[in-house]
Write an enzyme that holds these catalytic residues in place. Sequence first.
Site, short mmCIF file in Angstrom:
data_model
loop_
_atom_site.label_atom_id
_atom_site.label_comp_id
_atom_site.label_asym_id
_atom_site.label_seq_id
_atom_site.Cartn_x
_atom_site.Cartn_y
_atom_site.Cartn_z
N HIS A 104 3.23 9.93 -6.41
CA HIS A 104 3.11 11.32 -5.69
C HIS A 104 4.07 12.11 -5.87
O HIS A 104 4.26 13.21 -5.82
CB HIS A 104 2.86 11.28 -4.16
CG HIS A 104 1.42 10.38 -3.84
ND1 HIS A 104 0.20 11.17 -3.98
CD2 HIS A 104 0.94 9.29 -3.83
CE1 HIS A 104 -0.80 10.58 -3.69
NE2 HIS A 104 -0.57 9.40 -3.60
N HIS A 131 -6.80 6.86 -5.08
CA HIS A 131 -5.62 7.13 -5.82
C HIS A 131 -5.87 7.23 -7.29
O HIS A 131 -6.05 6.45 -7.90
CB HIS A 131 -4.46 6.16 -5.47
CG HIS A 131 -3.16 6.56 -6.10
ND1 HIS A 131 -2.19 7.06 -5.16
CD2 HIS A 131 -2.73 6.46 -7.45
CE1 HIS A 131 -0.86 7.25 -6.10
NE2 HIS A 131 -1.48 6.96 -7.43
N SER A 151 7.31 6.60 -5.58
CA SER A 151 5.96 6.87 -5.51
C SER A 151 5.41 7.74 -6.50
O SER A 151 6.13 8.79 -7.07
CB SER A 151 5.64 7.58 -4.15
OG SER A 151 4.49 8.25 -4.06
N GLU A 162 -7.04 0.84 -4.41
CA GLU A 162 -6.99 2.17 -3.95
C GLU A 162 -7.98 3.13 -4.60
O GLU A 162 -7.53 3.76 -5.50
CB GLU A 162 -5.93 2.79 -3.89
CG GLU A 162 -4.80 2.19 -3.25
CD GLU A 162 -3.40 2.86 -2.93
OE1 GLU A 162 -3.17 3.99 -3.49
OE2 GLU A 162 -2.26 2.66 -2.27
N TYR A 217 0.79 -1.25 0.02
CA TYR A 217 0.08 -0.06 -0.09
C TYR A 217 0.60 1.44 -0.10
O TYR A 217 0.21 2.29 -0.22
CB TYR A 217 -1.05 0.07 1.26
CG TYR A 217 -0.27 -0.18 2.61
CD1 TYR A 217 -0.03 1.19 3.26
CD2 TYR A 217 0.01 -1.17 3.23
CE1 TYR A 217 0.72 1.32 4.60
CE2 TYR A 217 0.35 -1.04 4.66
CZ TYR A 217 0.79 -0.06 5.14
OH TYR A 217 1.33 0.13 6.37
N ASP A 225 -4.59 11.70 -4.08
CA ASP A 225 -5.32 10.89 -3.35
C ASP A 225 -6.46 11.77 -3.02
O ASP A 225 -6.25 12.85 -2.35
CB ASP A 225 -4.62 10.57 -1.76
CG ASP A 225 -3.48 9.71 -1.89
OD1 ASP A 225 -3.69 8.74 -2.97
OD2 ASP A 225 -2.62 9.33 -1.14
ZN LIG Z 1 -1.83 7.84 -3.58
#
Ligand SMILES: [Zn+2]
Length: 136
Positions: free
Chosen positions: A52, A105, A50, A102, A43, A59
């Site tokens: 991100h 996301h 990442s 997710e 996760y 998210d």
């Molecule tokens: Zn995320």
Amino acid sequence: MQADAADLGLTIYISSGFRSYDYQAGLYQRYVERDGKEAADRYSARPGYSEHQSGLAFDLNTITDDFKDTDEGRWVAENCYKYGFIIRYPADKEDVTGYMYEPWHIRYLGTEIAEDVYSSGLCLEEYLGITSEYAE
Ligand SMILES: [Zn+2]
């Protein structure tokens, strides 16, 4: 996308957007200490890996499985491709993406590719013919 959702009475907000390498490193380290490396890898991305960190992933709202059952979660799942996003880690694709589902996301790909990925039913790894496994 937020404005169009708001017109329908839906509230979408960013819970987590861009993260620096150092921030991701701290986050991942805390997860490893709490749950162990194997569980954390399902996760959370290792620092340097990442989405991100690219600034292309967000998210949304509550970062919980419950998001998929909210009006906002359903709307995002059905409409985000129109704004250039995909649900990056879909249900039933963990064996390919390496990540649990997710629903919160989303990943920006641009409208053309996002629509193509969405209508294909494939996850991004399958669409691109790549693997996202760590080299170790
Ligand atoms: Zn995320």
